[in-house]
Design a protein around this motif. Structure first.
Motif, PDB file in Angstrom:
ATOM      1  N   ALA A  40     -75.575  50.186 -21.232  1.00 20.24           N
ATOM      2  CA  ALA A  40     -74.727  49.176 -21.930  1.00 20.24           C
ATOM      3  C   ALA A  40     -73.113  49.447 -22.118  1.00 20.24           C
ATOM      4  O   ALA A  40     -72.324  48.782 -22.109  1.00 20.24           O
ATOM      5  N   PHE A  41     -73.073  50.985 -22.604  1.00 23.66           N
ATOM      6  CA  PHE A  41     -71.586  51.414 -22.836  1.00 23.66           C
ATOM      7  C   PHE A  41     -70.813  51.414 -21.584  1.00 23.66           C
ATOM      8  O   PHE A  41     -69.833  50.927 -21.818  1.00 23.66           O
ATOM      9  N   GLU A  42     -71.515  51.818 -20.454  1.00 26.56           N
ATOM     10  CA  GLU A  42     -70.612  51.675 -19.158  1.00 26.56           C
ATOM     11  C   GLU A  42     -70.171  50.313 -18.743  1.00 26.56           C
ATOM     12  O   GLU A  42     -69.112  50.138 -18.348  1.00 26.56           O
ATOM     13  N   ARG A  43     -71.201  49.485 -18.963  1.00 25.49           N
ATOM     14  CA  ARG A  43     -70.775  48.129 -18.699  1.00 25.49           C
ATOM     15  C   ARG A  43     -69.659  47.529 -19.677  1.00 25.49           C
ATOM     16  O   ARG A  43     -68.602  46.987 -19.048  1.00 25.49           O
ATOM     17  N   VAL A  44     -69.832  47.813 -21.005  1.00 25.43           N
ATOM     18  CA  VAL A  44     -68.675  47.296 -21.842  1.00 25.43           C
ATOM     19  C   VAL A  44     -67.238  47.858 -21.522  1.00 25.43           C
ATOM     20  O   VAL A  44     -66.264  47.458 -21.579  1.00 25.43           O
ATOM     21  N   LEU A  45     -67.505  49.293 -21.468  1.00 22.60           N
ATOM     22  CA  LEU A  45     -66.255  50.265 -21.113  1.00 22.60           C
ATOM     23  C   LEU A  45     -65.679  49.805 -20.172  1.00 22.60           C
ATOM     24  O   LEU A  45     -64.113  49.451 -20.091  1.00 22.60           O
ATOM     25  N   GLY A  46     -66.363  49.262 -18.840  1.00 21.64           N
ATOM     26  CA  GLY A  46     -65.782  48.895 -17.668  1.00 21.64           C
ATOM     27  C   GLY A  46     -64.765  47.540 -18.014  1.00 21.64           C
ATOM     28  O   GLY A  46     -63.957  47.253 -17.127  1.00 21.64           O
ATOM     29  N   GLN A  47     -65.372  46.809 -18.818  1.00 21.58           N
ATOM     30  CA  GLN A  47     -64.326  45.491 -19.024  1.00 21.58           C
ATOM     31  C   GLN A  47     -63.308  45.730 -20.012  1.00 21.58           C
ATOM     32  O   GLN A  47     -62.448  44.941 -20.044  1.00 21.58           O
TER      33      GLN A  47
END
Ligand SMILES: Nc1ncnc2c1ncn2[C@@H]1O[C@H](COP(=O)(O)OP(=O)(O)O)[C@@H](O)[C@H]1O
Ligand SMILES: [Mg+2]
Length: 364
Positions: free
Chosen positions: A204-211
């Protein structure tokens, strides 16, 4: 769990006020010193019985007033309304009520009103002591795992007893054994809860950070507080002499940490302050998603203080989009409302409040 009605009395410089916030985006504008942070502080007090600006609530009570009160009506998932109120007097007395019933544990407030704070101090989550990262992690575990609080209390109790025996010095290994047993049991459960949570948090963190930002090679990992190859019981055995010498327990979940590294280095030593803030925002927004996706489908409330002064326009808009996509209630402050007026989709419900000298008016 949006707040439908919020009444604030004698908090800092705020005039007594009742607000009807939007269930989605609430923008609070006003010049420096007008009372924007104080309003966010009031919501924080409602959810946690404490401020984020000072460790004590005494400075929050308006000068020359005897007590401050925050009252809120919260819409529960069931659609029912829940009323919550907290009063704090100068004599340090608390009165907390949920649906008219007095409650003693602030955990009940937190459970009803999960809050996430993003403010100019947020980057300390990366830079500060492990305790802050444990608190961050445990916020998530507490809200998704019902048994966490009881386990946590067991851990604290056994640690306290064990440490007080250790401080006496000159005791046999057997004297702490009963507490070790209790400590190991609680620790293993807490570690299991934390590991399970981290498995969900990482993607979840990686997905949000990528945005938000492209930070190639950033990794989030968990240190459980003792050697990952060994059982805690063995570690306590082999460290007993040293524990006795220093008078406390060196290993266990009370020493756990989250580690953010980039290409093998500590993220705080590599990233710029602005990048650190974005990483922290991503960590917090990821928790918002996990809470929503948990079996309990809770929504948390985001308190975002002084965002425009913290980030450039592009990242500010990216962050607003992420908050918007979470579909939860957001209270966001800025000096000038125009700074945030183009950061949202046209059709997202939005309410604007303007603050001047402690007086809050809804302007849109
Ligand atoms: N206990 C208190 N009683 C009355 N006023 C206070 C108290 N504590 C702080 N203030 C004042 O409240 C004002 C609002 O502060 P703050 O909410 O931080 O403003 P903003 O976030 O809009 O810049 C400040 O001018 C501060 O001096
Ligand atoms: Mg402020």
């Amino acid at each position: 769990m949006p707040i439908k009605r919020l009444s604030v009395t004698a908090v800092r410089n705020l005039h007594p006020v009742t607000l009807y916030p939007s269930p989605r985006i609430n923008i609070i504008s006003g010049p420096n010193g007008s009372g924007k942070t104080s309003l966010l502080e009031a919501v924080h007090i409602l959810g946690l019985a404490r401020s984020f600006r000072s460790t004590r609530l005494q400075p929050v009570i308006q000068h020359e007033q005897e007590a401050c009160t925050v009252f809120g009506e919260v819409i529960l998932n069931s659609g029912q309304l829940c009323s919550m109120g907290i009063t704090r007097t100068r004599q340090a007395e608390y009165q907390i009520r949920i649906n008219g019933q007095a409650v003693r544990a602030t955990a009940e407030l937190a459970e009803t009103l999960p809050l996430q704070l993003i403010n100019p101090d947020s980057f300390r989550l990366l830079e500060g002591a492990p305790k802050q990262r444990r608190q961050y992690l445990d916020w998530g575990v507490f809200h998704v795992e019902h048994q966490f609080l009881a386990m946590w209390q067991r851990l604290q109790k056994s640690l306290k007893q064990r440490n007080s025996l250790l401080r006496r010095g000159r005791i046999e290994r057997s004297a702490v054994m009963p507490w070790d047993l209790e400590l190991v049991q609680a620790s293993e459960r807490i570690d299991d809860f934390r590991q399970a949570y981290l498995l969900r948090l990482k993607p979840a963190f990686e997905r949000v950070l990528g945005q938000l930002i492209d930070l190639d090679g950033l990794t989030l990992s968990y240190y459980r507080g003792w050697d990952k190859e060994r059982a805690l019981g063995d570690v306590l055995d082999s460290q007993f002499a040293r524990d006795l010498q220093i008078g406390h327990t060196q290993s266990g979940p009370q020493r756990a940490d989250l580690r953010l590294r980039i290409k093998g280095l500590n993220a705080v030593d590599v990233l710029s302050r602005g990048q650190q803030k974005l990483v922290v925002c991503a960590l917090k927004i990821a928790q918002g998603h996990l809470l929503k996706e948990s079996g309990r489908h809770l929504d948390c409330i985001f308190l975002v203080d002084d965002l425009p002064s913290e980030l450039d326009a592009q990242h500010r808009d990216a962050l607003c989009t992420l908050l918007e996509n979470l579909e939860c209630q957001v209270f966001i402050s800025c000096v000038d409302a125009h700074q945030l007026s183009n950061s949202w989709q046209q059709d997202t419900p939005r309410t604007m409040f303007h603050v001047e000298h402690g007086r809050i008016v809804q302007t849109e």
